[in-house]
Design a protein around this motif. Structure first.
Motif, PDB file in Angstrom:
ATOM      1  N   UNK A 111       0.756  -1.249  -0.348  1.00  0.00           N
ATOM      2  CA  UNK A 111       0.190   0.019  -0.113  1.00  0.00           C
ATOM      3  C   UNK A 111       0.655   1.546  -0.357  1.00  0.00           C
ATOM      4  N   UNK A 112       1.992   1.378   0.627  1.00  0.00           N
ATOM      5  CA  UNK A 112       3.092   2.403   0.485  1.00  0.00           C
ATOM      6  C   UNK A 112       3.392   3.092  -0.437  1.00  0.00           C
ATOM      7  N   UNK A 113       3.803   1.377  -1.325  1.00  0.00           N
ATOM      8  CA  UNK A 113       4.507   1.438  -2.550  1.00  0.00           C
ATOM      9  C   UNK A 113       3.066   2.644  -3.570  1.00  0.00           C
ATOM     10  N   UNK A 114       1.539   1.752  -3.390  1.00  0.00           N
ATOM     11  CA  UNK A 114       1.012   2.231  -4.372  1.00  0.00           C
ATOM     12  C   UNK A 114       0.355   3.765  -3.821  1.00  0.00           C
ATOM     13  N   UNK A 115       0.903   4.880  -2.892  1.00  0.00           N
ATOM     14  CA  UNK A 115       0.359   5.747  -2.182  1.00  0.00           C
ATOM     15  C   UNK A 115       1.777   6.681  -3.151  1.00  0.00           C
ATOM     16  N   UNK A 116       2.729   5.671  -3.138  1.00  0.00           N
ATOM     17  CA  UNK A 116       3.999   6.604  -3.522  1.00  0.00           C
ATOM     18  C   UNK A 116       3.586   6.887  -4.519  1.00  0.00           C
ATOM     19  N   UNK A 117       3.284   5.896  -5.968  1.00  0.00           N
ATOM     20  CA  UNK A 117       2.711   5.605  -7.183  1.00  0.00           C
ATOM     21  C   UNK A 117       2.045   7.196  -7.300  1.00  0.00           C
ATOM     22  N   UNK A 118       0.559   7.407  -6.216  1.00  0.00           N
ATOM     23  CA  UNK A 118      -0.389   8.284  -6.259  1.00  0.00           C
ATOM     24  C   UNK A 118       0.626  10.030  -6.051  1.00  0.00           C
ATOM     25  N   UNK A 119       1.428  10.090  -5.141  1.00  0.00           N
ATOM     26  CA  UNK A 119       2.333  10.718  -4.668  1.00  0.00           C
ATOM     27  C   UNK A 119       3.044  11.540  -5.760  1.00  0.00           C
ATOM     28  N   UNK A 120       3.324  10.428  -6.601  1.00  0.00           N
ATOM     29  CA  UNK A 120       4.430  10.630  -8.397  1.00  0.00           C
ATOM     30  C   UNK A 120       3.701  11.300  -9.244  1.00  0.00           C
ATOM     31  N   UNK A 162      -6.720   1.897  -5.595  1.00  0.00           N
ATOM     32  CA  UNK A 162      -6.523   2.928  -5.025  1.00  0.00           C
ATOM     33  C   UNK A 162      -6.769   4.189  -5.000  1.00  0.00           C
ATOM     34  N   UNK A 163      -7.098   4.934  -4.455  1.00  0.00           N
ATOM     35  CA  UNK A 163      -7.828   6.571  -4.926  1.00  0.00           C
ATOM     36  C   UNK A 163      -7.167   7.027  -3.673  1.00  0.00           C
ATOM     37  N   UNK A 164      -6.821   9.104  -3.994  1.00  0.00           N
ATOM     38  CA  UNK A 164      -7.108  10.530  -3.422  1.00  0.00           C
ATOM     39  C   UNK A 164      -8.918  10.300  -2.859  1.00  0.00           C
ATOM     40  N   UNK A 165      -9.425  10.610  -1.322  1.00  0.00           N
ATOM     41  CA  UNK A 165     -10.899  11.170  -1.852  1.00  0.00           C
ATOM     42  C   UNK A 165     -11.014  12.150  -2.609  1.00  0.00           C
TER      43      UNK A 165
END
Length: 165
Positions: A111-120, A162-165
Motif C-alpha cells: 500500500x505504501x508503494x501504491x501511495x508513493x505512485x499517487x504522490x508522484x 487505491x485513490x485519493x478521496x
C-alpha cells in the motif's frame, strides 16, 4: 459449493466459539498425523473465529506450514471441516506461526508503494489480485492512511484500486 451468502449474517459468540472448537479439533488431528508440535489458541474477533497455531521455540515443521500459500490451503481445508460439522460456511481465519501479522506487514508495504505512485501524480494505483481477507486488510490500511479503495474484478482476478478521496 457454498458461498458467503449462505453464511448467517450474525453469529452468536457461542456459535463462533463452536467454529473455533471444530477447527481446533480438525487441526489437532492434522498436526498429529503430520507429527508436528503446535499450540492452538482460539479467539473471536470482528465476527470471525480466529485459530492460531504457534510453537514455543524454533519448529522447522511449523515454519514450513507458515508459508502464505500453505496457510491459505490449510485455512480452506479447515473451513470445509468446520462446515461439515456445523452445516454452514465458515469465515474463520487461520494463522500459523504469525503468518497473518507477517502478511499484514507485506500488505502495508504494498500500500505504501501504491501511495508513493499517487504522490508522484498517478490518479489511481492498482494492487495485484488477492484473497477477500487480504483485500479487507488492504481496505483497512488504505482507510488508515486517509485514502479510498475499491475492489474490482471477479474471482481470482479480484484486486484493489487505491485513490485519493
Amino acid at each position: 459449493m457454498s458461498t458467503e451468502t449462505e453464511h448467517p449474517a450474525e453469529q452468536s459468540l457461542s456459535e463462533l466459539e463452536g467454529e473455533g472448537d471444530a477447527a481446533a479439533d480438525f487441526l489437532e488431528g492434522l498436526l498429529d498425523i503430520a507429527d508436528i508440535d503446535g499450540d492452538l489458541d482460539l479467539d473471536v474477533r470482528n465476527g470471525r473465529a480466529y485459530v492460531s497455531v504457534q510453537s514455543d521455540g524454533a519448529n522447522p515443521s511449523l515454519d514450513r506450514l507458515a508459508d502464505p500459500d500453505t496457510v491459505t490451503a490449510l485455512q480452506e481445508l479447515t473451513r470445509l471441516a468446520v462446515q461439515s460439522r456445523t452445516g454452514h460456511y465458515s469465515r474463520l481465519i487461520l494463522d500459523i506461526g504469525g503468518s497473518r501479522d507477517a502478511r499484514r506487514r507485506e500488505l502495508e508495504i504494498l500500500v505504501d508503494r501504491a501511495v508513493a505512485r499517487l504522490d508522484e501524480g498517478a490518479s489511481q494505483a492498482s494492487l495485484p489480485s488477492m484473497s477477500s481477507y487480504e483485500r479487507k486488510l488492504v481496505h483497512d490500511i488504505v482507510a488508515d492512511r486517509g485514502l479510498v479503495s475499491e475492489s474490482y474484478g471477479e474471482g481470482p482476478q479480484r484486486h484493489t484500486v487505491i485513490r485519493r478521496s
